[in-house]
Structure formats: structure tokens, C-alpha cells
Design an enzyme around this catalytic site. Sequence first.
Site, PDB file in Angstrom:
ATOM      1  CG  HIS A   1      -0.139  -0.090   2.394  1.00 21.11           C
ATOM      2  ND1 HIS A   1       0.209   1.286   2.943  1.00 21.11           N
ATOM      3  CD2 HIS A   1       0.161  -1.113   3.414  1.00 21.11           C
ATOM      4  CE1 HIS A   1       0.921   0.821   4.240  1.00 21.11           C
ATOM      5  NE2 HIS A   1       0.903  -0.305   4.358  1.00 21.11           N
TER       6      HIS A   1
ATOM      7  CD  GLU B   1       1.872  -5.740   8.150  1.00 22.79           C
ATOM      8  OE1 GLU B   1       1.976  -6.783   8.162  1.00 22.79           O
ATOM      9  OE2 GLU B   1       2.713  -4.798   7.460  1.00 22.79           O
TER      10      GLU B   1
END
Length: 207
Positions: free
Chosen positions: A12, A86
Site C-alpha cells: 500500500h 497486516e
Amino acid sequence: MPVIARLYVIRHGETEWNRARIIQGQADSQLNDLGETQAATTGEALKAIHFDKAFTSDLSRASKTAEIILQHHADVVLVKDQALRERFMGKLQGTKGPANPSEPSLESGEAMLERSVGWYNREIVPYISSLADNPDGRCRNILVTSHGWLITTGVLECSDDLLPNATTIGSGSEQKIGSTVVQYGDASHLTGTQILRDNADMDALRS
């Protein structure tokens, strides 16, 4: 062996927590202006690629990155999946390192690896197997947007040891699916922009 599919695995864009070196984990931080610019630049670099499938972590910083990239691929459906999040950093989320690597609320490395491999075996292996059973000679391209720690674990560790042995392909065939990391950590398309190459979450536990 012909190439059946290519995975383009993207981290990202930048968030304010990245810039401030705050541990994010699964906290849902947003892309900042630079992060959106990075995503747009990545999208421009990939606009000539015909994507057949797209997957993303459901956290905003990853899903927004994917949405910006896919502005050049309006016909592609983006699938959001919690398995691509994550590493869960537990009580450390929202704090700054150094941190205790034995913090009991941390998701273990083994659990994170199991999660990433489970996603691959659930989403990617059956798709590639179906292509092997009905080959048409066209390589499929798959976009995946996720996070630094999961990419490091899922791509570098899995590709060497786990993914080639994930399943057999082809009807009645004993041939294994092979996978190779062709390029890793390429940020050449972001030349001229600010890039944070480190990861506060990972660095906090190394301190």
C-alpha cells in the site's frame, strides 16, 4: 513449463502513521496525499497490464491503493479479504518502537504465515489449477495489494518452500505448481517521489 499466471504483489501507499513511524498492524489508517500519489503512479506503470483478477486486504490503506490502480482496469472486480491484512500487533498498535517482541497480544509469525498460505491455497491455487486443466496459452495476471510484513512472509518464505508443493495441476497429472519470485521490492516507477523503504512495525521488534 509455460507461465500460467503472474502475481503483481503491491504494498500500500504511504499513511501518516508510516511517516510518523507509528506501529499500525491492523489499525485502519488511511493513505495520505503522498500515498495516493504513489498509488496513482503505480497504476500508471501497470496500466498496460491486463489484469484478470484483483485481491486486496480489506484495510483502507491497501484497498484504496488497489482501487486507484484499478482505475485503469474498470472491468476487474476487486475482492477484499481479511486474510491479506497486516500482522496483528495487539497492544503495540498506535504506539512507537522499540517494542517487546514477546508481547503476548502479537500475532505469531506462524499464525501470519498460515493465514497467508491459507489465502493462497484458497484463492490462487484452484484458479491456476483450472487454467492448467484447460490451457489456452494466455498468461493470467493477478493484482494483490497488501502490507509490508505479510508480503515479506507470504512472498519470500512461501514461494521457496510452500507454494510449489501446494497442489498438483492438470487432470491426472502429478506435476506440481511451481512459483518463482521474478522481482522483489521494485520501486523504480516511484523515482522522483519520496519513499519510505522501512517498516515501523517490523523495525520496532528488531530494536
